[in-house]
Design a protein around this motif. Sequence first.
Motif, mmCIF file in Angstrom:
data_model
loop_
_atom_site.group_PDB
_atom_site.id
_atom_site.type_symbol
_atom_site.label_atom_id
_atom_site.label_comp_id
_atom_site.label_asym_id
_atom_site.label_seq_id
_atom_site.Cartn_x
_atom_site.Cartn_y
_atom_site.Cartn_z
ATOM 1 N N LEU A 217 30.162 34.535 44.279
ATOM 2 C CA LEU A 217 31.570 34.377 43.912
ATOM 3 C C LEU A 217 32.457 35.196 44.845
ATOM 4 C CD1 LEU A 217 31.287 34.707 40.025
ATOM 5 C CD2 LEU A 217 31.565 32.607 41.347
ATOM 6 N N PRO A 218 33.705 34.786 44.997
ATOM 7 C CA PRO A 218 34.630 35.618 45.795
ATOM 8 C C PRO A 218 34.987 36.889 45.044
ATOM 9 C CG PRO A 218 35.823 33.814 44.768
ATOM 10 C CD PRO A 218 34.368 33.563 44.468
ATOM 11 N N LEU A 219 35.491 37.868 45.779
ATOM 12 C CA LEU A 219 36.019 39.080 45.162
ATOM 13 C C LEU A 219 37.411 38.812 44.590
ATOM 14 C CD1 LEU A 219 35.061 41.608 47.992
ATOM 15 C CD2 LEU A 219 33.786 41.137 45.878
ATOM 16 N N ALA A 220 37.823 39.606 43.625
ATOM 17 C CA ALA A 220 39.151 39.435 43.042
ATOM 18 C C ALA A 220 40.246 39.920 43.988
ATOM 19 C CB ALA A 220 39.248 40.191 41.719
ATOM 20 N N PHE A 221 39.903 40.854 44.891
ATOM 21 C CA PHE A 221 40.855 41.419 45.850
ATOM 22 C C PHE A 221 40.067 42.074 46.971
ATOM 23 C CE2 PHE A 221 40.185 44.275 42.247
ATOM 24 C CZ PHE A 221 39.700 45.418 42.869
ATOM 25 N N GLU A 222 40.744 42.422 48.044
ATOM 26 C CA GLU A 222 40.072 43.074 49.163
ATOM 27 C C GLU A 222 39.553 44.450 48.747
ATOM 28 O OE1 GLU A 222 41.660 42.944 53.075
ATOM 29 O OE2 GLU A 222 43.114 41.375 52.562
ATOM 30 N N PRO A 223 38.348 44.801 49.154
ATOM 31 C CA PRO A 223 37.786 46.103 48.779
ATOM 32 C C PRO A 223 38.733 47.250 49.134
ATOM 33 C CG PRO A 223 36.094 44.740 49.768
ATOM 34 C CD PRO A 223 37.386 43.994 49.936
ATOM 35 N N GLY A 224 38.913 48.153 48.173
ATOM 36 C CA GLY A 224 39.771 49.309 48.366
ATOM 37 C C GLY A 224 41.212 49.111 47.950
ATOM 38 N N ALA A 225 41.604 47.867 47.692
ATOM 39 C CA ALA A 225 43.014 47.590 47.412
ATOM 40 C C ALA A 225 43.438 48.000 46.005
ATOM 41 C CB ALA A 225 43.317 46.103 47.617
ATOM 42 N N ARG A 226 42.515 47.875 45.039
ATOM 43 C CA ARG A 226 42.854 48.147 43.643
ATOM 44 C C ARG A 226 41.677 48.811 42.947
ATOM 45 N NH1 ARG A 226 44.381 42.624 42.179
ATOM 46 N NH2 ARG A 226 43.070 42.880 40.350
ATOM 47 N N TRP A 227 41.905 49.205 41.711
ATOM 48 C CA TRP A 227 40.834 49.675 40.821
ATOM 49 C C TRP A 227 40.649 48.633 39.737
ATOM 50 C CZ3 TRP A 227 39.579 50.736 35.767
ATOM 51 C CH2 TRP A 227 38.499 51.593 35.534
ATOM 52 N N GLU A 228 39.434 48.160 39.571
ATOM 53 C CA GLU A 228 39.152 47.215 38.489
ATOM 54 C C GLU A 228 37.734 47.454 37.986
ATOM 55 O OE1 GLU A 228 39.345 42.427 37.611
ATOM 56 O OE2 GLU A 228 40.949 43.474 38.662
ATOM 57 N N TYR A 229 37.636 47.713 36.690
ATOM 58 C CA TYR A 229 36.340 47.966 36.062
ATOM 59 C C TYR A 229 35.449 46.749 36.261
ATOM 60 C CZ TYR A 229 33.325 50.142 32.538
ATOM 61 O OH TYR A 229 32.285 50.745 31.866
ATOM 62 N N SER A 230 34.187 46.980 36.624
ATOM 63 C CA SER A 230 33.400 45.856 37.105
ATOM 64 C C SER A 230 31.898 46.068 36.968
ATOM 65 C CB SER A 230 33.727 45.616 38.588
ATOM 66 O OG SER A 230 33.105 46.621 39.387
ATOM 67 N N VAL A 231 31.165 45.031 37.386
ATOM 68 C CA VAL A 231 29.699 45.064 37.409
ATOM 69 C C VAL A 231 29.178 45.791 38.649
ATOM 70 C CG1 VAL A 231 29.516 42.932 36.078
ATOM 71 C CG2 VAL A 231 29.544 42.816 38.587
ATOM 72 N N SER A 232 30.029 46.528 39.333
ATOM 73 C CA SER A 232 29.626 47.136 40.606
ATOM 74 C C SER A 232 28.459 48.101 40.451
ATOM 75 C CB SER A 232 30.815 47.866 41.238
ATOM 76 O OG SER A 232 31.276 48.916 40.418
ATOM 77 N N ILE A 233 28.365 48.801 39.322
ATOM 78 C CA ILE A 233 27.268 49.747 39.160
ATOM 79 C C ILE A 233 25.959 48.999 38.909
ATOM 80 C CG2 ILE A 233 26.518 51.861 38.019
ATOM 81 C CD1 ILE A 233 29.157 52.153 39.499
#
Length: 412
Positions: free
Chosen positions: A175-191
């Motif tokens: 899937l695409p990202l919601a925004f460019e990395p580093g641009a915002r803070w958004e709680y996510s499945v990143s961990i």
Amino acid sequence: MERVTPEQQGMDAGRLARIGAWMDRYVDARKYPGCSVLVARGGKEVYHHATGLRDIERNLPFERDTVARIYSMTKPVTSVAILMLAERGLFHLDAPVSEFIPAFRDMTCLLPGAVDIGQVKACATPTLHHLLTHTSGLSYPFNPGLLPAVMNDVDILFKPDQGSLEAMANKVADLPLAFEPGARWEYSVSIDILGRVVEVVSGKSLAEFFADEITGPLGMTETAFSVVPQGRDRFAALYTPLAGDAMALNSAQKGAETLRRVDDPQTSPFLEASMHSGGGGLTGTLDDYMKFTEMLRRGGELGARLLSPKTVDFMRRNHLRGDIASMGPASFAEQPMEGMGFGLGGSVVLEPGRTRVPSSVGDFSWGGMASTFFWTDPVLDLSVVFFTQLSPSSSYPARAELKALIHGAVVA
């Protein structure tokens, strides 16, 4: 952990007793089925209280050794795992995640104002640091927005019965990202994605790495992705006040029943988890998690050294360019964003006044979707762990109330 009188540690026993009365009110009002709290100062236990039921239908008490789903309180554990590997020189935090998971090469992100998941542009691949700080561009299906809606449609949530971590991580990369990395803070499945990085780098499953390198050395014998065999008869039920899915926050509606059971401990997928979710998969006990919390308070060591004090200090610093509120968050959160920064795996208090919650500068904390919560306070030398089993964690302002109660008991 040695238990002492509160007065020995500069706390007032009568004021600490207010916590028990507060917890009892939550149970009596049918807000929580049951709950338990453990408070330590300077490494000494000063207060514990448990009340209510872990299983209402079977009339079983919520006790100190009740086994609970800790959900996102798994995230700090996975973050410690990443930092342990970084300390060994196996990668640096600015490495792109595609070095470990090739499916993340050639990333795209949604165009500003996109109304369709196909409206994208090429963008950079998130780094490990982006993932650790929730600035990666990933999201959660319970957040508002286009990407979360698609994640919800294809059921990307790293649930305990959703198969392998490798397969789900690759699904996220599609899937695409919601925004460019580093641009915002958004709680996510990143961990969760970082959990897969741990597997790739260590050559072990995430469950094996935790057991060998973290929970085992710390003596956390009751903490695992699948409920430990000796804890099955102590495993709690999960409840929700919502009429529908306990995690469908975008369509959340209060139900007539404030404590509707949504996961039976005798049939729960957590009994035999196939998915090792680094973002939300662990189950365990109050005392086990206090060992992890105390390890952080002590600078990376509790019987065994996991991290150096310098690395723990680095972990507990704010890694954002401001507070979370200044990073344009559009995601679910059950805690203040103003005056609150984010470290590696947890939030960091920058300015207590702006959080509007009694705190100390440098408080490091995080919680889980079932309303569990922990924090360490480097100024007051506190470690606190709170367990209950109610989803979502945004149902009641319990975290802010608990911090006020504990600050009100510190008298020296």
